[in-house]
Design a protein around this motif. Structure first.
Motif, PDB file in Angstrom:
ATOM      1  N   TYR A 127       0.829  -1.204   0.000  1.00 18.00           N
ATOM      2  CA  TYR A 127       0.000   0.000   0.000  1.00 18.00           C
ATOM      3  C   TYR A 127       0.866   1.259   0.000  1.00 18.00           C
ATOM      4  O   TYR A 127       2.050   1.229   0.361  1.00 18.00           O
ATOM      5  CB  TYR A 127      -0.933   0.003   1.229  1.00 18.00           C
ATOM      6  CG  TYR A 127      -0.204   0.026   2.555  1.00 18.00           C
ATOM      7  CD1 TYR A 127       0.128  -1.149   3.205  1.00 18.00           C
ATOM      8  CD2 TYR A 127       0.169   1.237   3.137  1.00 18.00           C
ATOM      9  CE1 TYR A 127       0.804  -1.131   4.408  1.00 18.00           C
ATOM     10  CE2 TYR A 127       0.843   1.265   4.347  1.00 18.00           C
ATOM     11  CZ  TYR A 127       1.160   0.075   4.980  1.00 18.00           C
ATOM     12  OH  TYR A 127       1.839   0.100   6.175  1.00 18.00           O
ATOM     13  N   ILE A 149      -5.823   8.763   3.204  1.00 20.33           N
ATOM     14  CA  ILE A 149      -6.262   8.110   1.964  1.00 20.33           C
ATOM     15  C   ILE A 149      -5.107   7.310   1.379  1.00 20.33           C
ATOM     16  O   ILE A 149      -3.947   7.747   1.432  1.00 20.33           O
ATOM     17  CB  ILE A 149      -6.824   9.123   0.947  1.00 20.33           C
ATOM     18  CG1 ILE A 149      -7.422   8.380  -0.253  1.00 20.33           C
ATOM     19  CG2 ILE A 149      -5.760  10.131   0.499  1.00 20.33           C
ATOM     20  CD1 ILE A 149      -8.392   9.206  -1.045  1.00 20.33           C
ATOM     21  N   ILE A 205      -3.906   3.655  -1.301  1.00 22.85           N
ATOM     22  CA  ILE A 205      -4.210   2.693  -2.360  1.00 22.85           C
ATOM     23  C   ILE A 205      -3.423   1.417  -2.056  1.00 22.85           C
ATOM     24  O   ILE A 205      -2.256   1.494  -1.640  1.00 22.85           O
ATOM     25  CB  ILE A 205      -3.874   3.278  -3.749  1.00 22.85           C
ATOM     26  CG1 ILE A 205      -4.270   2.316  -4.861  1.00 22.85           C
ATOM     27  CG2 ILE A 205      -2.412   3.681  -3.867  1.00 22.85           C
ATOM     28  CD1 ILE A 205      -4.189   2.959  -6.233  1.00 22.85           C
ATOM     29  N   ASN A 233      -6.944  -1.037  -4.991  1.00 26.25           N
ATOM     30  CA  ASN A 233      -8.185  -0.359  -4.660  1.00 26.25           C
ATOM     31  C   ASN A 233      -7.865   0.783  -3.691  1.00 26.25           C
ATOM     32  O   ASN A 233      -6.783   0.819  -3.086  1.00 26.25           O
ATOM     33  CB  ASN A 233      -9.167  -1.349  -4.029  1.00 26.25           C
ATOM     34  CG  ASN A 233     -10.602  -0.845  -4.048  1.00 26.25           C
ATOM     35  OD1 ASN A 233     -10.892   0.192  -4.642  1.00 26.25           O
ATOM     36  ND2 ASN A 233     -11.478  -1.589  -3.401  1.00 26.25           N
ATOM     37  N   VAL A 234      -8.819   1.665  -3.531  1.00 26.51           N
ATOM     38  CA  VAL A 234      -8.624   2.817  -2.653  1.00 26.51           C
ATOM     39  C   VAL A 234      -9.157   2.493  -1.260  1.00 26.51           C
ATOM     40  O   VAL A 234     -10.190   1.822  -1.122  1.00 26.51           O
ATOM     41  CB  VAL A 234      -9.356   4.048  -3.232  1.00 26.51           C
ATOM     42  CG1 VAL A 234      -9.317   5.216  -2.256  1.00 26.51           C
ATOM     43  CG2 VAL A 234      -8.732   4.449  -4.558  1.00 26.51           C
TER      44      VAL A 234
END
Lengths: 258, 91
Positions: free
Chosen positions: A156, A174, A176, A190-191
């Protein structure tokens, strides 16, 4: 009259002389008050954040959750973390290890402490109370083949920032990531993200999306000068993948030697 | 400053390089189903709980580290230190 003038002059001189001392003591008091603040509520429940351990700090934490995953209907994991380097100067590498299947050995193939993995996170601080990190969770896994095959390492990248909201504050996060931060059986990334609203530094409410589940939690640091953080919440609010909403909780404690 | 940036990039490359074998090994994506709580995030959540997610204090710079940026938790500390004592909880 002369005596009165002399008294005024001496008083004025004393006030001027002591002003810098007052200012200094005020500054020192603020600094001391800041350094006494060790209890902080959590910014997320499960999602990684872009800050972590640095040289001289050590953390430990336990996470538990109800689940329809074994005959105990609950499972948990226990982690420890330490840091190398300084994220303010260059970067810090956080090294963590987790023991999984803490109290879910009935129905699963691994018992207490028999399975686990390593996490690595390289994080750096940025101006404006922000930070950025890249990391991997679940590398170097040990345990049964089924554990290792079903808990793939997840890579990530994540950014976090503190924003004041009047007298309150928020930490937005935030990122990914792949695998555990992505839909099951789906390749690519994915976020994920989280938002924590701080009423004080010791109380926060959290909403997060892990890439799979939507979670909500309340976090409390019960002691102002001791770094203990307790977070309680609910996972899978969307009841995805045929699962139910589950109860989750974590307790973290940190130590600093710097 | 340029030297600092280069060193940060080098660190990022080292971590990315270390994680590539694991990514390649993972093959098919998704961590669901075959073993107890796999796929629910429980098995990795202990990593986050020991880290800044569940344990924000460990990200703070020490008192012997002035002139720091500090990150989001240092921001919290500075923000709430500025507010009036009556607005802060005190346990």
């Amino acid at each position: 009259m002369k005596v009165k003038n002399k008294t005024v002059l001496v008083t004025g001189a004393l006030m001027l002389a002591s002003a810098p001392a007052w200012a200094q003591s005020g500054s020192e008091a603020a600094s001391a008050a800041a350094s006494e603040l060790k209890g902080f509520a959590a910014p997320a429940l499960q999602a990684p954040v872009a800050f972590g351990a640095r040289w001289g700090t050590f953390g430990a934490g336990v996470y538990g959750q109800t689940c329809d995953c074994n005959t105990d209907d609950a499972d948990g994991s226990l982690g420890v973390a330490f840091g190398l380097g300084d994220p303010d100067k260059y970067a810090a590498l956080e090294v963590s290890a987790v023991a999984a299947s803490l109290f879910g050995d009935k129905g699963a193939s691994d018992g207490f402490g028999e399975a686990g993995s390593i996490g690595l996170k390289l994080h750096t601080n940025l101006p404006g109370f922000a930070s950025f990190a890249v990391g991997v969770n679940g590398t170097g896994r040990w345990g049964s083949e089924s554990y290792k095959n079903s808990n793939k390492s997840s890579v990530y990248a994540v950014a976090s920032k503190m924003l004041p909201v009047g007298q309150f504050a928020t930490i937005l996060n935030i990122g990914i990531g792949d695998e555990i931060y992505n839909e099951p059986n789906k390749s690519g990334a994915n976020v994920f993200g989280s938002a924590a609203f701080y009423f004080t530094q010791q109380i926060s409410v959290i909403a997060e999306y892990t890439g799979r589940f939507t979670n909500a939690a309340v976090s409390v640091a019960p002691f102002r000068s001791f770094p203990l953080t307790v977070t309680l919440g609910a996972t899978n609010l969307g009841e995805r993948y045929g699962g139910d909403v589950e109860f989750a909780g974590s307790v973290g404690v940190g130590f600093a030697f710097n | 400053m340029r030297k600092h940036t280069l060193i940060k990039i080098a660190f990022a490359a080292i971590v990315a390089g270390a994680s590539l074998p694991a990514m390649a090994q993972s093959g098919s994506s998704g961590s669901s189903g075959t073993s107890g709580s796999a796929g629910l995030g429980i098995d990795f959540a202990g990593l986050s709980t020991a880290s800044g997610t569940g344990n924000p204090y460990i990200s703070l710079p020490g008192s012997s580290n002035p002139g720091r940026m500090g990150g989001p938790i240092e921001g919290l500390r500075e923000h709430f230190t500025k507010t009036k004592p009556s607005q802060r909880s005190s346990f």
